[in-house]
Write a protein that holds these residues in place. Structure first.
Motif, short mmCIF file in Angstrom:
data_model
loop_
_atom_site.label_atom_id
_atom_site.label_comp_id
_atom_site.label_asym_id
_atom_site.label_seq_id
_atom_site.Cartn_x
_atom_site.Cartn_y
_atom_site.Cartn_z
N GLU A 153 9.38 1.60 6.14
CA GLU A 153 10.14 0.80 5.19
C GLU A 153 11.54 1.38 4.98
N ALA A 154 11.65 2.70 4.98
CA ALA A 154 12.96 3.34 4.82
C ALA A 154 13.90 2.97 5.96
N GLN A 155 13.31 2.66 7.13
CA GLN A 155 14.08 2.26 8.29
C GLN A 155 14.25 0.75 8.39
N GLY A 156 13.84 0.02 7.34
CA GLY A 156 13.97 -1.43 7.33
C GLY A 156 12.85 -2.15 8.06
N LYS A 157 11.79 -1.45 8.38
CA LYS A 157 10.66 -2.04 9.11
C LYS A 157 9.47 -2.16 8.16
N GLY A 158 8.29 -2.36 8.72
CA GLY A 158 7.09 -2.45 7.90
C GLY A 158 7.22 -3.54 6.85
N PHE A 159 6.99 -3.18 5.60
CA PHE A 159 7.01 -4.15 4.51
C PHE A 159 8.37 -4.28 3.82
N ALA A 160 9.43 -3.71 4.38
CA ALA A 160 10.75 -3.77 3.74
C ALA A 160 11.21 -5.21 3.52
N SER A 161 11.07 -6.06 4.53
CA SER A 161 11.53 -7.45 4.38
C SER A 161 10.61 -8.23 3.42
N ASN A 196 0.81 -1.21 0.00
CA ASN A 196 0.00 0.00 0.00
C ASN A 196 0.84 1.27 0.00
N LYS A 197 1.93 1.25 0.77
CA LYS A 197 2.70 2.49 0.87
C LYS A 197 4.11 2.21 1.37
N PHE A 198 5.09 2.72 0.65
CA PHE A 198 6.47 2.73 1.12
C PHE A 198 6.63 4.06 1.83
N SER A 199 6.94 4.01 3.13
CA SER A 199 7.05 5.24 3.89
C SER A 199 8.21 5.14 4.89
N LYS A 200 8.16 5.92 5.94
CA LYS A 200 9.26 5.99 6.91
C LYS A 200 9.61 4.62 7.47
#
Length: 180
Positions: A118-126, A112-116
């Motif tokens: 994901e930029a920090q390696g959290k959320g949906f980054a992995s 849905n959204k790449f945001s802070k």
């Protein structure tokens, strides 16, 4: 970004909620056509007693929904993201992606959204990284203030799409054709 059959594209938001609506509608259309999807789409619910809406993530391919808004009160102005709920949604998507056999892999991952986060390696980054490893095309919304972070995360290799139904549909159809 297209590397050996892998594709990654981002859709920058021109206005709040625009990309959420486009990706949610796309997910419905693709599901109706039988396309196997993974990921999450966001819907926003306006509240009369709040300055800002409540955000809910729907995990694609499941009945799961996560409220990702922390209730900070009616005068709240700062970030209201419930990071724990976001992580739980991402964990569920990652688990589904990890447990998929090669034959049953999703044909597309929608984030849905790449945001802070994901930029920090959290959320949906992995989840994005796992999709890349497994060869699943990825389509990400990009938060209004996260374009530079997205480009950094993707090493400037991702395709940036116009926030229009036609541009997104064209990219998705091309990726689905490549995977046949």
């Amino acid at each position: 970004m297209t590397i050996e059959g892998f594709a990654l594209a981002g859709v920058p938001a021109a206005e709040a909620g625009q990309v959420d609506q486009l990706l949610s509608a796309l997910a419905v259309q693709l599901t109706e056509r039988g396309v196997r999807l993974a990921g999450a789409v966001q819907s926003d619910v306006e509240r009369q007693d709040r300055n800002r809406c409540d955000m809910t993530l729907r995990v694609l391919g499941t009945d799961s929904q996560y409220s990702i808004s922390a209730d900070l009160g009616p005068l709240s102005q700062g970030c209201r993201l419930d990071a724990g709920a976001l992580e739980n949604a991402a964990w569920e998507v990652e688990s589904l992606l990890r447990s998929s056999t090669d034959e049953a892999l999703p044909q597309l991952l929608i984030v849905n959204k790449f945001s802070k986060s994901e930029a920090q390696g959290k959320g949906f980054a992995s989840v994005i990284a796992l999709a890349m490893e497994r060869g699943v095309p990825v389509l990400c919304g990009i938060g209004q203030m996260s374009s530079a972070d997205f480009q950094s995360f993707t090493e400037d290799q991702a395709e940036l799409l116009e926030a229009s139904e036609q541009a997104i549909e064209h990219w998705v159809q091309a990726r689905l054709q490549e995977r046949r």
